[in-house]
Motif scaffolding. Sequence first.
Motif, PDB file in Angstrom:
ATOM      1  N   ALA A  62      -7.075  58.751  30.837  1.00  0.00           N
ATOM      2  CA  ALA A  62      -6.344  59.880  31.733  1.00  0.00           C
ATOM      3  C   ALA A  62      -4.952  60.059  30.800  1.00  0.00           C
ATOM      4  N   ALA A  63      -4.251  59.127  30.494  1.00  0.00           N
ATOM      5  CA  ALA A  63      -3.136  59.071  29.797  1.00  0.00           C
ATOM      6  C   ALA A  63      -3.211  59.675  28.462  1.00  0.00           C
ATOM      7  N   ARG A  64      -4.208  59.477  27.685  1.00  0.00           N
ATOM      8  CA  ARG A  64      -4.418  59.767  26.444  1.00  0.00           C
ATOM      9  C   ARG A  64      -4.802  61.026  26.439  1.00  0.00           C
ATOM     10  N   ILE A  65      -5.696  61.666  27.475  1.00  0.00           N
ATOM     11  CA  ILE A  65      -5.915  63.296  27.836  1.00  0.00           C
ATOM     12  C   ILE A  65      -4.597  63.963  27.771  1.00  0.00           C
ATOM     13  N   ARG A  66      -3.670  63.458  28.953  1.00  0.00           N
ATOM     14  CA  ARG A  66      -2.449  64.124  28.941  1.00  0.00           C
ATOM     15  C   ARG A  66      -1.754  64.168  27.961  1.00  0.00           C
ATOM     16  N   ARG A  67      -1.610  63.229  27.015  1.00  0.00           N
ATOM     17  CA  ARG A  67      -0.910  63.279  25.629  1.00  0.00           C
ATOM     18  C   ARG A  67      -1.142  64.302  24.876  1.00  0.00           C
ATOM     19  N   ILE A  68      -2.368  65.020  24.955  1.00  0.00           N
ATOM     20  CA  ILE A  68      -2.783  65.919  24.099  1.00  0.00           C
ATOM     21  C   ILE A  68      -2.017  67.110  24.117  1.00  0.00           C
ATOM     22  N   ARG A  69      -1.463  67.594  25.398  1.00  0.00           N
ATOM     23  CA  ARG A  69      -0.649  68.691  25.864  1.00  0.00           C
ATOM     24  C   ARG A  69       0.031  68.213  27.003  1.00  0.00           C
ATOM     25  N   PRO A  70       1.110  67.419  27.000  1.00  0.00           N
ATOM     26  CA  PRO A  70       1.982  67.251  28.012  1.00  0.00           C
ATOM     27  C   PRO A  70       2.756  68.591  28.616  1.00  0.00           C
ATOM     28  N   PRO A  71       2.947  68.467  29.851  1.00  0.00           N
ATOM     29  CA  PRO A  71       3.688  69.689  30.472  1.00  0.00           C
ATOM     30  C   PRO A  71       4.791  69.903  29.821  1.00  0.00           C
ATOM     31  N   GLU A  72       4.960  71.199  29.507  1.00  0.00           N
ATOM     32  CA  GLU A  72       6.532  71.644  28.921  1.00  0.00           C
ATOM     33  C   GLU A  72       7.353  72.010  30.299  1.00  0.00           C
ATOM     34  N   PRO A  73       8.875  71.791  29.887  1.00  0.00           N
ATOM     35  CA  PRO A  73       9.702  71.868  30.872  1.00  0.00           C
ATOM     36  C   PRO A  73      10.140  73.356  31.125  1.00  0.00           C
ATOM     37  N   TYR A  74       9.632  74.331  30.515  1.00  0.00           N
ATOM     38  CA  TYR A  74      10.424  75.678  30.770  1.00  0.00           C
ATOM     39  C   TYR A  74       9.238  76.501  31.535  1.00  0.00           C
ATOM     40  N   LYS A  75       7.813  76.524  31.186  1.00  0.00           N
ATOM     41  CA  LYS A  75       6.978  77.352  32.162  1.00  0.00           C
ATOM     42  C   LYS A  75       6.214  76.288  32.877  1.00  0.00           C
ATOM     43  N   GLY A  76       5.854  74.956  32.631  1.00  0.00           N
ATOM     44  CA  GLY A  76       5.121  73.946  33.036  1.00  0.00           C
ATOM     45  C   GLY A  76       3.783  73.955  32.764  1.00  0.00           C
ATOM     46  N   LYS A  77       3.553  74.691  31.474  1.00  0.00           N
ATOM     47  CA  LYS A  77       2.401  74.722  31.036  1.00  0.00           C
ATOM     48  C   LYS A  77       1.898  73.211  30.283  1.00  0.00           C
ATOM     49  N   GLY A  78       0.415  73.024  30.274  1.00  0.00           N
ATOM     50  CA  GLY A  78       0.222  71.809  29.844  1.00  0.00           C
ATOM     51  C   GLY A  78      -0.954  70.909  30.800  1.00  0.00           C
ATOM     52  N   ILE A  79      -0.964  69.602  30.310  1.00  0.00           N
ATOM     53  CA  ILE A  79      -1.901  68.867  31.034  1.00  0.00           C
ATOM     54  C   ILE A  79      -0.943  68.020  31.942  1.00  0.00           C
ATOM     55  N   ARG A  80      -1.159  67.779  33.309  1.00  0.00           N
ATOM     56  CA  ARG A  80      -0.695  66.957  34.232  1.00  0.00           C
ATOM     57  C   ARG A  80      -1.427  66.342  35.325  1.00  0.00           C
ATOM     58  N   TYR A  81      -1.091  65.312  35.715  1.00  0.00           N
ATOM     59  CA  TYR A  81      -2.008  64.404  36.822  1.00  0.00           C
ATOM     60  C   TYR A  81      -1.693  65.345  38.076  1.00  0.00           C
ATOM     61  N   VAL A  82      -2.786  65.193  38.912  1.00  0.00           N
ATOM     62  CA  VAL A  82      -2.824  65.909  40.304  1.00  0.00           C
ATOM     63  C   VAL A  82      -1.546  65.301  40.887  1.00  0.00           C
ATOM     64  N   GLY A  83      -0.648  66.267  41.557  1.00  0.00           N
ATOM     65  CA  GLY A  83       0.501  65.669  42.269  1.00  0.00           C
ATOM     66  C   GLY A  83       1.578  65.434  41.678  1.00  0.00           C
ATOM     67  N   GLU A  84       1.666  65.235  40.206  1.00  0.00           N
ATOM     68  CA  GLU A  84       2.822  65.151  39.372  1.00  0.00           C
ATOM     69  C   GLU A  84       3.752  66.440  39.403  1.00  0.00           C
ATOM     70  N   VAL A  85       5.065  65.871  39.803  1.00  0.00           N
ATOM     71  CA  VAL A  85       6.075  67.136  39.881  1.00  0.00           C
ATOM     72  C   VAL A  85       6.815  67.225  38.427  1.00  0.00           C
ATOM     73  N   VAL A  86       6.507  68.545  37.970  1.00  0.00           N
ATOM     74  CA  VAL A  86       7.449  68.563  36.574  1.00  0.00           C
ATOM     75  C   VAL A  86       8.463  69.515  36.999  1.00  0.00           C
ATOM     76  N   ARG A  87       9.528  69.227  36.605  1.00  0.00           N
ATOM     77  CA  ARG A  87      10.996  69.648  36.799  1.00  0.00           C
ATOM     78  C   ARG A  87      10.962  70.773  35.700  1.00  0.00           C
ATOM     79  N   ILE A  88      11.062  71.890  36.185  1.00  0.00           N
ATOM     80  CA  ILE A  88      11.196  73.297  35.300  1.00  0.00           C
ATOM     81  C   ILE A  88      12.937  73.603  34.844  1.00  0.00           C
TER      82      ILE A  88
END
Length: 189
Positions: free
Chosen positions: A150-176
């Motif tokens: 799961a971590a290797r899949i997330r590493r392909i496109r981690p969530p970016e901090p401006y729009k939140g696009k990318g791959i994230r865990y369910v329930g993970e909070v991304v600070r925008i």
Amino acid sequence: MSRLGKLPIKLPAGVSVDIAASNEVTVKGPRGTLNRQFPTSIAITLDDGSVVVQRHADNRFQRAAHGLVRALMNNMVVGVSSGFKKELDIIGVGYRAEMQGKNLMLHVGYSHPVEFLPPAGIAFAVTPTPDKNVRVTVEGADKEVVGETAARIRRIRPPEPYKGKGIRYVGEVVRIKAGKAGKVGKGGK
């Protein structure tokens, strides 16, 4: 005494444990077979349908390893009986995932699709979510391999901090983050 280490591990129906003299443990169950080599300074025994982990001495290494060995043994028993899973959300316009045989194909903003091959004992599932995103589920018997995959899949496109696009865990909070401040027109207005 480790509070976690002294708890016995109850074996569910259909799960069998084989302990070799060198402390190599093999756990068999309906979801597969797992083996692991443990330190010989920790005693692992079968006692009336449960596994008991004990330490021989009270030195620093054995105190540290006692709870760890019990937790790893418990993860093996849970893994072969019910398994583990991690879920990832793919968020972004045009971002999607699909199965191609057993392989996972990710279309996440690159000029080419990214093909992800599953390690041995891991299965993927792709489902749509109600908010028009895609959810990827990683399932398997070995907790470490499921988490690492799961971590290797997330590493392909981690969530970016401006729009939140990318791959994230369910329930993970991304600070925008806030974007750039707008320019003020000429003349200081």
